[in-house]
Design a protein around this motif. Structure first.
Motif, PDB file in Angstrom:
ATOM      1  N   GLU A  98       0.828  -1.209   0.000  1.00 43.31           N
ATOM      2  CA  GLU A  98       0.000   0.000   0.000  1.00 43.31           C
ATOM      3  C   GLU A  98       0.859   1.254   0.000  1.00 43.31           C
ATOM      4  O   GLU A  98       0.597   2.210  -0.751  1.00 43.31           O
ATOM      5  N   SER A 101       2.801   1.479  -3.363  1.00 41.36           N
ATOM      6  CA  SER A 101       1.884   1.796  -4.464  1.00 41.36           C
ATOM      7  C   SER A 101       1.506   3.274  -4.437  1.00 41.36           C
ATOM      8  O   SER A 101       1.428   3.928  -5.484  1.00 41.36           O
ATOM      9  N   THR A 188      -5.000  -0.023 -12.179  1.00 41.17           N
ATOM     10  CA  THR A 188      -5.716  -1.293 -12.311  1.00 41.17           C
ATOM     11  C   THR A 188      -4.756  -2.474 -12.334  1.00 41.17           C
ATOM     12  O   THR A 188      -4.969  -3.481 -11.648  1.00 41.17           O
ATOM     13  N   GLU A 191      -3.246  -2.958  -8.803  1.00 39.44           N
ATOM     14  CA  GLU A 191      -4.176  -3.570  -7.853  1.00 39.44           C
ATOM     15  C   GLU A 191      -4.333  -5.061  -8.125  1.00 39.44           C
ATOM     16  O   GLU A 191      -4.398  -5.868  -7.185  1.00 39.44           O
ATOM     17  N   SER A 195      -2.961  -7.688  -5.332  1.00 46.80           N
ATOM     18  CA  SER A 195      -3.953  -8.526  -4.640  1.00 46.80           C
ATOM     19  C   SER A 195      -3.572 -10.000  -4.708  1.00 46.80           C
ATOM     20  O   SER A 195      -3.793 -10.752  -3.745  1.00 46.80           O
TER      21      SER A 195
END
Length: 220
Positions: A98, A101, A188, A191, A195
């Protein structure tokens, strides 16, 4: 040559606002070039994100680590850093991803805000130049035949500022929209890859360590 001279004369008749708009257009061009070079250097690309997601989706962490280590760009570097650490808990990897990013996206979004400011400001500057020109044109109180043509000519010259301001705004809008769309695509991809890694960061790190050991052994 005559067309260039006429264009320069028309530009000068637009008033001092035209020089401000010219600086805005040069700023948009310079920002677009700088951002293009940065995105070209730091964007890992959709192909990498797709390949990494496919490998991670089938739990082929060795292949995923190999792809991250062999690719360039911010996303690939971040995933490589994840693969080189030992994770005791998933939340540690989640927090790391996090934070990293957010830093990466902030760098991609640099100067894009100023482009949106130019989009809003350029038409207003053009309108300001037009209004000031029209005020000067209608400052003639005693309108005679010759003066009427002078007034209409002055209004026409004043509208140049509005036209130029709209052109600058459209140019800035195109550049801004292009890079915002690129940022959304990068977000996008980021993520999706993060994930998958967050699901089992320890396995990813172990596979990367095994891959590195095998590579060192083959080299020796």
């Amino acid at each position: 040559m005559e067309n260039i001279t006429a264009g320069v004369e028309l530009f000068q008749k637009g008033g001092i606002v035209m020089y401000v708009l010219l600086l805005c257009s040069l700023f948009v061009a310079a920002t677009g070039i700088e951002r293009w070079q940065y995105f070209r250097r730091m964007d890992s690309g959709r192909a990498f994100a797709r390949s990494f997601a496919e490998a991670a989706g089938r739990q082929d962490w060795k292949q995923a680590a190999r792809l991250a280590a062999g690719s360039s760009g911010s996303l690939a570097r971040m995933l490589t850093q994840v693969s080189r650490r030992s994770w005791r808990e998933r939340r540690e990897a989640t927090s790391f991803l996090e934070i990293q990013s957010g830093i990466i996206l902030a760098k991609f979004r640099q100067r894009l805000y100023f482009l949106s400011v130019v989009v809003t400001m350029a038409p207003l500057l053009g309108l300001l130049g037009t209004i000031s020109g029209m005020i000067s044109a209608f400052s003639v109180f005693h309108v005679q035949n010759a003066q009427a043509s002078a007034i209409t000519g002055g209004v026409g010259e004043a509208l140049v500022a509005t036209a130029f301001g709209l052109c600058v705004a459209i140019f800035a809008l195109i550049v801004h929209a292009f890079f915002v769309q690129r940022v959304d695509t990068i977000l996008t991809d980021m993520e999706q890859c993060c994930s998958l890694v967050e699901a089992d960061p320890a396995a990813f790190a172990r596979a990367a360590g095994q891959e590195k050991t095998e590579a060192d052994y083959a080299t020796a």
